[in-house]
Write an enzyme that holds these catalytic residues in place. Structure first.
Site, PDB file in Angstrom:
ATOM      1  N   SER A 139     -53.536 -22.855  -2.158  1.00  0.00           N
ATOM      2  CA  SER A 139     -53.698 -21.831  -3.193  1.00  0.00           C
ATOM      3  C   SER A 139     -55.045 -21.111  -3.029  1.00  0.00           C
ATOM      4  O   SER A 139     -55.275 -20.515  -1.984  1.00  0.00           O
ATOM      5  CB  SER A 139     -53.523 -22.486  -4.569  1.00  0.00           C
ATOM      6  OG  SER A 139     -53.387 -21.509  -5.575  1.00  0.00           O
ATOM      7  N   ASP A 190     -42.043 -21.398  -6.039  1.00  0.00           N
ATOM      8  CA  ASP A 190     -43.415 -21.436  -6.567  1.00  0.00           C
ATOM      9  C   ASP A 190     -43.532 -20.447  -7.728  1.00  0.00           C
ATOM     10  O   ASP A 190     -43.262 -19.253  -7.565  1.00  0.00           O
ATOM     11  CB  ASP A 190     -44.363 -21.047  -5.434  1.00  0.00           C
ATOM     12  CG  ASP A 190     -45.830 -21.192  -5.798  1.00  0.00           C
ATOM     13  OD1 ASP A 190     -46.187 -21.082  -6.985  1.00  0.00           O
ATOM     14  OD2 ASP A 190     -46.628 -21.411  -4.863  1.00  0.00           O
ATOM     15  N   HIS A 246     -45.531 -25.071  -6.784  1.00  0.00           N
ATOM     16  CA  HIS A 246     -46.941 -24.900  -6.411  1.00  0.00           C
ATOM     17  C   HIS A 246     -47.732 -26.213  -6.436  1.00  0.00           C
ATOM     18  O   HIS A 246     -48.921 -26.223  -6.159  1.00  0.00           O
ATOM     19  CB  HIS A 246     -47.573 -23.902  -7.395  1.00  0.00           C
ATOM     20  CG  HIS A 246     -48.834 -23.247  -6.905  1.00  0.00           C
ATOM     21  ND1 HIS A 246     -48.843 -22.288  -5.917  1.00  0.00           N
ATOM     22  CD2 HIS A 246     -50.147 -23.400  -7.257  1.00  0.00           C
ATOM     23  CE1 HIS A 246     -50.087 -21.878  -5.696  1.00  0.00           C
ATOM     24  NE2 HIS A 246     -50.893 -22.548  -6.492  1.00  0.00           N
TER      25      HIS A 246
END
Lengths: 280, 280
Positions: A148, A226, A257
């Site tokens: 991320s 996600d 995620h």
């Protein structure tokens, strides 16, 4: 230790050692903590994977949740996990989870109140890289990966400090922070309103600004389910970025995620990096 | 759901699904949460491993830290992780980490204020076992395992509710709680001062009280550098307990009491249980 590192903890894990260190960081202008997994002494070391974590994380999330030590022990990989920002008394912060402590975005801040401590790009790519080479890796090469915000950090580190890295990978990276809310908020706060400065920390913009193809091998895994794919990770812009060399972007059906996604594919990433590290 | 389970979250993991449920427990007289890993639908299911966690844990510690899903997905094992005590408003508690919420010790409390909710033995071995069989396991058999206080819970469950389990394993179990400070404190609080009642929840005492050998296969891993080995886990008394059948006790050099130890050997335990479950 004479090199300024203090060993905070050490746990045997898969025949190797999971360690945690603190040290004074001159770039962060504060104490900093990072974790290191050292593979078993009986396993020949092939190199280092430097892991950058995402928003709200510190050096421990990957260490406790990714299940990476098993494969790292097998392959002879050292894994180094820094924190995601400076921390502590006197370090600026914000009540939001996506700004300030835990959200350094791997940039060198130029704006007050952040510029006194938030120099994560230099911390990672100058100071920590030096510590790794001097203290842990015995001259072995370094690969970089992250999740991320940390996937963004890994990509921009590889693009801007190319000399340090052999390969780069990312899980659900923020590939185009100038174009997503997390990135816009952080870059405006840390770098000010001049968007030219933001482009220097954006993987897609950096690729498009290059005059030649970027030749480090890149592996990206992105969960197709996600919750942040369409709004924050984006992903598509890096598929169409100019000057891309060896990139493998995989959309993983049904994955979100979370670290359940990261743990499911970390083995692939470690094998990818070990292959490139051992080919050096 | 019509069976009273509420799905709180669901994450794809290693091709399977990590789930979290809440339900009203009649034995705990409160809402209770447990986690379930379901292997990929493409993998034939061989059975269930019921995992009991240690002091201070809830249903999430094993799920996020043990790295068990990879092997469970490969072997076709369902993993069920309950909380370590009742919780919530109106449930008795204590400021200490080793009594009350997070420290149920897998007994049925008879003493006030604990007896209103702290019926973990019946919750696990009657209520949760029924839910597993009716809702998740499609008639497949169950093995039981756990860590520290949960290792104690796994051993006493297998010894007292033998009909439910195929095999039992433990990491650093409290094998003889009547003889260690954690056990003495908890058993006195939950069961009162009559030590005869404590013996009913002590693996070594239960083994010595049996008239015939205990025939379920047992695997125990104990870190040789575990900071609690000499004071709380003890381990030695179970080596010399009477009426032991198939037991394998392994001391692992250099390992401590942490999840770094559990994650290093969980694959062995899952393969041990899968072998016995699939032989049924």
């Amino acid at each position: 230790m004479s090199d300024g590192l203090t060993l905070l903890s050490e746990n045997k894990c898969f025949g190797g050692t999971q360690q945690r260190y603190s040290h004074y960081s001159k770039y962060l202008n504060s104490e900093a903590i990072f974790s290191v997994f050292m593979p078993p002494v009986s396993t020949p070391t092939v190199g280092v994977v430097l892991w950058l974590s995402g928003l709200t994380c510190n050096d421990q999330n990957f260490v406790t949740k990714a299940g990476a030590q098993r494969v790292a022990a097998e392959l002879g990989l050292i894994i180094v996990c820094p924190d995601t920002s400076p921390r502590g008394e006197g370090v600026a912060n914000d009540e939001a989870y996506d700004l300030g402590q835990g959200a350094g975005f791997y940039v060198d801040a130029t704006e007050r109140p952040w510029s006194d401590h938030f120099k994560m790009f230099s911390y990672i790519n100058i100071e920590l890289i030096d510590i790794i080479k001097e203290r842990f890796s015995d001259g072995k090469k370094v690969a970089i990966s992250g999740h991320s915000m940390g996937g963004h950090g890994a990509l921009i580190s590889a693009l801007k400090a190319t000399e340090h890295y052999i390969s780069v990978s990312a899980f659900a990276p923020i590939v185009n922070p100038v174009a997503c809310p997390w990135g816009q908020k952080a870059l405006a706060a840390y770098l000010g309103e001049n968007e030219e400065a933001w482009r220097e920390y954006d993987a897609c913009e950096l690729l498009n600004m290059r005059s030649a193809a970027f030749t480090l091998p890149i592996l990206i895994d992105q969960g197709a389910s996600d919750e942040f794919l369409d709004t924050q990770c984006l992903t598509k812009p890096i598929e169409s970025a100019s000057n891309l060399g060896l990139i493998d972007i995989r959309y993983q059906n049904g994955y979100d995620h979370s670290y359940f996604f990261v743990s499911s594919f970390i083995e692939d990433h470690l094998r990818f990096h070990a292959e490139h590290l051992s080919a050096m």
